[in-house]
Structures are given as structure tokens and as C-alpha cells.
Design a protein around this motif. Structure first.
Motif, PDB file in Angstrom:
ATOM      1  N   GLU A 218       0.827  -1.206   0.000  1.00 27.38           N
ATOM      2  CA  GLU A 218       0.000   0.000   0.000  1.00 27.38           C
ATOM      3  C   GLU A 218       0.863   1.259   0.000  1.00 27.38           C
ATOM      4  O   GLU A 218       0.512   2.260  -0.624  1.00 27.38           O
ATOM      5  N   SER A 219       1.961   1.223   0.741  1.00 29.95           N
ATOM      6  CA  SER A 219       2.902   2.346   0.733  1.00 29.95           C
ATOM      7  C   SER A 219       4.292   1.806   1.028  1.00 29.95           C
ATOM      8  O   SER A 219       4.443   0.770   1.700  1.00 29.95           O
ATOM      9  N   ASP A 220       5.282   2.519   0.537  1.00 24.19           N
ATOM     10  CA  ASP A 220       6.670   2.049   0.606  1.00 24.19           C
ATOM     11  C   ASP A 220       7.565   3.286   0.561  1.00 24.19           C
ATOM     12  O   ASP A 220       7.546   4.015  -0.434  1.00 24.19           O
ATOM     13  N   HIS A 221       8.298   3.537   1.637  1.00 25.24           N
ATOM     14  CA  HIS A 221       9.113   4.758   1.684  1.00 25.24           C
ATOM     15  C   HIS A 221      10.457   4.466   2.337  1.00 25.24           C
ATOM     16  O   HIS A 221      10.488   3.860   3.415  1.00 25.24           O
ATOM     17  N   PRO A 222      11.563   4.837   1.726  1.00 24.91           N
ATOM     18  CA  PRO A 222      11.656   5.439   0.398  1.00 24.91           C
ATOM     19  C   PRO A 222      11.346   4.423  -0.703  1.00 24.91           C
ATOM     20  O   PRO A 222      11.714   3.235  -0.569  1.00 24.91           O
TER      21      PRO A 222
END
Length: 292
Positions: A218-222
Motif C-alpha cells: 500500500e505504501s513504501d518509503h523510500p
């Protein structure tokens, strides 16, 4: 420099090239593309210092709030209470960027789809004032008939997703009330990690045998750090128990979990506390299995 200008500088720190001021003419969000970094960003800014952006950078999607009061602690996440249009305030965990006045959504695609219709957006930041009171922002979002959709499409995200309602209904733990961990996701750093710290949020669907399927980053940072892929590998080995009433048919449900990564020398006090809690939970799960 104006408050809106400072917020745009904060977005610049994320690698986004923006003009000196953002429009508030209500026609659509401003859209800017930088070919060198393959970044497309839709954004709008306000005179009270808040800027909101949805960006796709090299295939990674982020929803960003800039210009917030910096959190008082050094935690990697912060609680924000969000109300869109006529909705009630909903507590949400957001990730804190290097510039600590910037927050990144853990579920950027659902947030982007929610706000693109425009209308009222309220943001309540608990205990953010000097005297410990809440700070509240009451904004009017311009509708985005094209800009946010273009960013979503560039990042390969659907413009409509039935999963949004399921994700919004989950508690902070990411587990419905009838689901519990049997084997926690055991995280391993990606090979040749390029970054010292990062996070990923994964959603999966439960299986009758306790495994997980249809897992999605769903989200990946960096973005490009490999943390998302490492979290997917951990999810493939995790197991859950799902309580089903006697005689009822098993019904798969969606869950989420947040994976935080830090390499040697980059661990914070909160990282060490989280690692101790992870070990405690694993020990408790192991003892429960042995007791059974």
C-alpha cells in the motif's frame, strides 16, 4: 517567506520541483512533472501554511501533508484526525518525514481517491500547540477532475477500488476484532539496503489455513528501497487465526500491517522499544502454542 511558501519548500525537500506559489482558483489541483526524476505531483497550498500533495515518483505513490506543527517526540509516526466533507473525524496514523512538519499517508491511494472530489477537509493535530491543545485546520479542497487521477494512473493505481471501504474500517492494529496473529511477520532487511531507515504498509487477505494471500504494497518509503518487497516476503511466512462461529462458513477478511526497517546505527529509541515489544509478542505466541 509566506506560510504557503514554506510548505512548498517542504515539498521541495521531497524532491519535487514546484513554482513559488500554488493556485487556489478552484479549477483543479496544480500538476507538475519532472522528467529527470520521473515524478508527477498534484498539489494545492493554503495561506495558513498547509500544502497537500499526491505524487508518483518512479512508480511509488505518496499522499503528503506539509506545514503541520512538528511532533514533540522523535517517533516515526504521528496521529492525525481527518474528516473529509461530512464524515466524522477518523484517527489515522501518518508517517513522519525527515522534515518533521511533513507527514506521509500509510494508505495513499484511498486517501487520494477520497479527497479528489473536493469539499471540506478538516485536520486535527492532537496536543500540537505550545500549551498542549489540539491544532485544527479547516480547509476547502478544490475538486480534482483530472490531476489526481493522472497521478494515480501514472502509478498504476485504480481510480475506483472496492478495497477502500475495507481498509477504512480496520482499527489501528490492522486486524479485525476476530483475527489475531499466530506467527508475526518476521522482517529481514533487503539485500544491499540503500537506505538506513524506512517503512512499508502491506494489506493481505486471510486464508482458511491461516496463511495470507493477495498481499499488496500500500505504501513504501523510500520507494525503491526494497522495504516493500521485504515486507511481502515476511507476509508470506506469517500466520493468523480467525475466529468463526460454530457451523458458520469461513469468510476471508482483509488485514494490514506496518513494517519498519532500520539498519545498524540508524535505530531510534522507538525502534529499540518496538523490537523489544516484537520479541515479547513472539515469546507470548510461542508459549501459547506450546501450551496448546
Amino acid at each position: 517567506m509566506s506560510a504557503a511558501g514554506r510548505s512548498l519548500v517542504a515539498l521541495l525537500a521531497l524532491g519535487v520541483a514546484l513554482p513559488a506559489a500554488a493556485g487556489e482558483d478552484g479549477q483543479d489541483w496544480d500538476l507538475r512533472q519532472t522528467g529527470r526524476s520521473r515524478t508527477l505531483i498534484a498539489y494545492t497550498a493554503y495561506n495558513n501554511g498547509i500544502a497537500i500533495a499526491v505524487r508518483c515518483a518512479d512508480g511509488g505513490l505518496e499522499a503528503v501533508l506539509a506545514g503541520l506543527p512538528a511532533p514533540r517526540d522523535n517517533a516515526d509516526t504521528r496521529l492525525l484526525e481527518i474528516a473529509v466533507r461530512d464524515d466524522d473525524f477518523t484517527p489515522q496514523q501518518w508517517n513522519v518525514a525527515i522534515d518533521r512538519t511533513v507527514a506521509l499517508s500509510e494508505l495513499p491511494a484511498p486517501f487520494a481517491r477520497k479527497i479528489r472530489e473536493g469539499g471540506r477537509l478538516q485536520i486535527r493535530v492532537p496536543n500540537a500547540s505550545q500549551d498542549g491543545r489540539n491544532v485544527r485546520y479547516d480547509l476547502t479542497l478544490p475538486p480534482s477532475g483530472a490531476a489526481i487521477d493522472q497521478v494515480l494512473t501514472t502509478c498504476g493505481r485504480p481510480l475506483v477500488d472496492v478495497r477502500d471501504a475495507e481498509l477504512a474500517a480496520l482499527p489501528d492494529t490492522g486486524l479485525p476484532s476476530n483475527v489475531r496473529w499466530l506467527e508475526l511477520p518476521r522482517l529481514g532487511l533487503p539485500p544491499s539496503a540503500r537506505y538506513g531507515r524506512g517503512f512499508s504498509v502491506i494489506s493481505c487477505v486471510t486464508r482458511a489455513d491461516g496463511g495470507l494471500r493477495d498481499c499488496v504494497i500500500e505504501s513504501d518509503h523510500p520507494y525503491g528501497s526494497g522495504f516493500g518487497d521485504a515486507a511481502l516476503r515476511a507476509a508470506s511466512r506469517a500466520r493468523v487465526a480467525q475466529d468463526t462461529p460454530p457451523g458458520a462458513e469461513f469468510r476471508p477478511v482483509r488485514i494490514t500491517f506496518r513494517a519498519t526497517f532500520s539498519t545498524g546505527g540508524f535505530e531510534s529509541r522507538e525502534d529499540r522499544a518496538a523490537a523489544r515489544e516484537q520479541r515479547r509478542l513472539e515469546r507470548e505466541l510461542r508459549e501459547n502454542r506450546e501450551a496448546d
